[in-house]
Scaffold this active site. Sequence first.
Site, mmCIF file in Angstrom:
data_model
loop_
_atom_site.group_PDB
_atom_site.id
_atom_site.type_symbol
_atom_site.label_atom_id
_atom_site.label_comp_id
_atom_site.label_asym_id
_atom_site.label_seq_id
_atom_site.Cartn_x
_atom_site.Cartn_y
_atom_site.Cartn_z
ATOM 1 N N ASP A 134 12.699 -0.296 51.933
ATOM 2 C CA ASP A 134 13.926 -0.121 50.937
ATOM 3 C C ASP A 134 15.053 0.675 51.202
ATOM 4 O OD1 ASP A 134 14.699 -0.434 48.264
ATOM 5 O OD2 ASP A 134 13.559 0.787 47.320
ATOM 6 N N GLU A 159 20.414 -0.384 53.069
ATOM 7 C CA GLU A 159 21.657 -1.021 53.294
ATOM 8 C C GLU A 159 22.513 -0.307 54.459
ATOM 9 O OE1 GLU A 159 19.676 -2.216 50.071
ATOM 10 O OE2 GLU A 159 20.123 -0.168 50.332
ATOM 11 N N ASP A 193 17.523 -4.365 42.290
ATOM 12 C CA ASP A 193 17.137 -3.527 41.205
ATOM 13 C C ASP A 193 17.710 -4.448 40.003
ATOM 14 O OD1 ASP A 193 16.058 -1.877 42.704
ATOM 15 O OD2 ASP A 193 17.570 -0.299 42.555
#
Length: 798
Positions: free
Chosen positions: A394, A397, A470
């Site tokens: 997670d 990015e 999300d």
Amino acid sequence: MTGELQCEQLRMERQSKESLTLSWASGHHQVRVWHFPFRLEILCGHEALVTFNPKGKLWFEALQDPPSELQEEEHTSSLWTETFRQFVDIKANGPSSVGADLCLHGFRHVYGLPEHSDNLQLKDTSDGEPYRLYNLDVFAYELYSRLGLYGSVPLMVAHRPDRTLGVFWLNASETFVNIQYSPTDQQEDRTPPVKRRRTPTQTDVHWLSESGVIDCTVLLGPTPQQLFAQYAQLTGYQALPPLFALGYHQCRWNYNDEADVKEVDAGFDRHNIPYDVIWLDIEHTNGKRYFTWDPVLFPEPASLQCHLEKKKRKLVIINDPHIKVDYGWYLFCEARDGGHFVKDREGQMYRGSCWPGVSSYLDFSNPATRAWYSRCFSLDKYKGSTPSLFVWNDMNEPSVFDGPEQTMPKDAVHHGGWEHRDMHNLYGFYQHMATVEGLITRSGGSERPFVLSRSFFAGSQRLGAVWTGDNVASWDYLKISVPMVLSLSLAGIAFCGADIGGFYGDPEPELLVRWYQAAALQPFFRGHSAKETKRREPWLFGQEITAKIRTAIQQRYCLLPYWYTLFHLAHTSGLPPLRPLWVEFPTEQNTFTVDHEYMIGGALLACPVTEAGIQQVKVLLPGSADIWYDVNSAKAYKGGRTVSLPVTLDTVPVFQRGGSVVCRSAGSGSCTAVLQQLPLSITVALNSQGCADGELYLDDGHSFKYRDRKAFCLRRFDMLSGRLLCRPASSEGAFECDTVIQSVTIMGVKSRPSTVTVHVSGAEDTSATFEFTETCCKLTVDSLELRVAADWEIRITG
């Protein structure tokens, strides 16, 4: 994996002062190059398909050495520095953008460029912002937006009735894509039909990337299936997941402790709901230090995994790319001493803020760092881990709470002196790669990994799964999840899905049921929610809601033999399990903009209900020559029209296409390992000629033996002239399995047969008991014990 691309020799066709024409293969395709101004045209026959640089927008800025003495006013100019809020980005090589334009002749529909929260067909950007490809941590993202999200695939797919082609812009820096359709919809509305035919139909595309090189590949198709294969040859085929990964995953930020995990696990058994994997978010660690466990909440993690493994279930833990700056923690010190962290522009270890507080970020672009990180997953190093532990990457990015746009500064420096701006969109891809390699190495190369990643790039399909990030507990987010996963599928990222119920917020029971029903018909199937939300295990909403969720999950498990076969097809051909309607019906223009319904493989059409209080839905059934069968009622519908169907909260519109064979499990079991022991049922949907065919793929569900030892079984079912045959679909493969076909249902049988005979190679023919339902023309043959791996046939005589 990717192999070497096949090359063909180009032949000179024509040459003049202005241009050069080359051809290849049979000469059917040609490329024409003009010298000045530079222009390149790809032709099929005498028709131009694609023109590169038609408007002269080809652009590249050469890297420069910084001036020896920058005046203060020059130093702050936009050429060498850029200011965003309080952040100053110093460009070590000056401005370095690259760009190009292309004209796609005859095309009015383009798709791809994930990830965006938008419709499947890309919009004309003339009146607004371009599509942005820049991986960012965006909480509760805006809907119908061209802004970048968690991942980027710079692939655009164009389609028209006679051809599908792709444009792949291989660049990992921040990229903008402008699209202009010609004529516009407004022009078509105003233009008289006679003049309309004279207006050339085309799509103009302009790519602009902040840095890097121009590396643009045109994929010529011409069919959608050939395009998918060409793109897979270029960037890699979808990894074949372990079977458990296609089951249901239960996740929450965060399950409180070991007792909580065991209680949730027991709840699934108590309520007869199958599931395969339970997940742990960041709170399972010791102070947000990855590769550790909270000593109070999770004191015996290996024992917990063994508890789950006894039931053939798995545990997934989160593992993010930021490492807590803690000089008393051996892992941080190892990474620091090994030079495994990204550096700032001054050459110091870069520091940013994330879940642990002050953190440094692993430089996964460095092969040595990836190798070191992979070793961290070994059982002797990752204390408390077992072979049934799998991983979730997670925040990759990467997410930096105190960084520009909540990510890493572009002037941070990676291995080899590359700036972050050059490779930003690759960061998560490289972590995903290192994690996958770690799990494969952990098993000695024998077991397939499962790793979910939030960030991705072209080629991430060969590593594992992604999800849409999300999202929010609202009907609009449920609705947008369908075009989002279709867009990912078109761009090669086939193992994808959206968090069931919405990550943030509390879904009303109707929304939760509809989300489970929709997600059960998507590749990655996970319920997940934020820690601020109310608990939402499937049995917490009363018996009636629990029953509907149970049914959705059980039906998913029953369909897993078909899903697994589709993933084998994706792994070997590049064809995604989820397909827009136009992929299967490429000449039917009324399918080109449909993104609320889709095909699962070539056999099933799904139209999940995504609006509240709906009592009726309209479903487009393509193919005027096709027959479609409602999978619940077996009622037949002619294709080439839109039908209105009454729906209740129990209804999920799914149709099987005439001419197809679908294999299901005869039951759902408690998890996929139990499912593998159950018999199968076959549903044959006859087309107007009374024919059908389909395949079934089987292997052990977890190892690489299918690849290394050809330990698999691929069977083909053919229905022709009243005979259903089971034969090998491949000369390769040998897999010992006892799986049997228990029942066969044939839809579209026009009259009651007099006898049904079963013939097995090497045995005497036997009569089979059957039931014929005249109202829906359905024949059911039960009490069979036909081995999948054996050759046999069922003969139906009138």
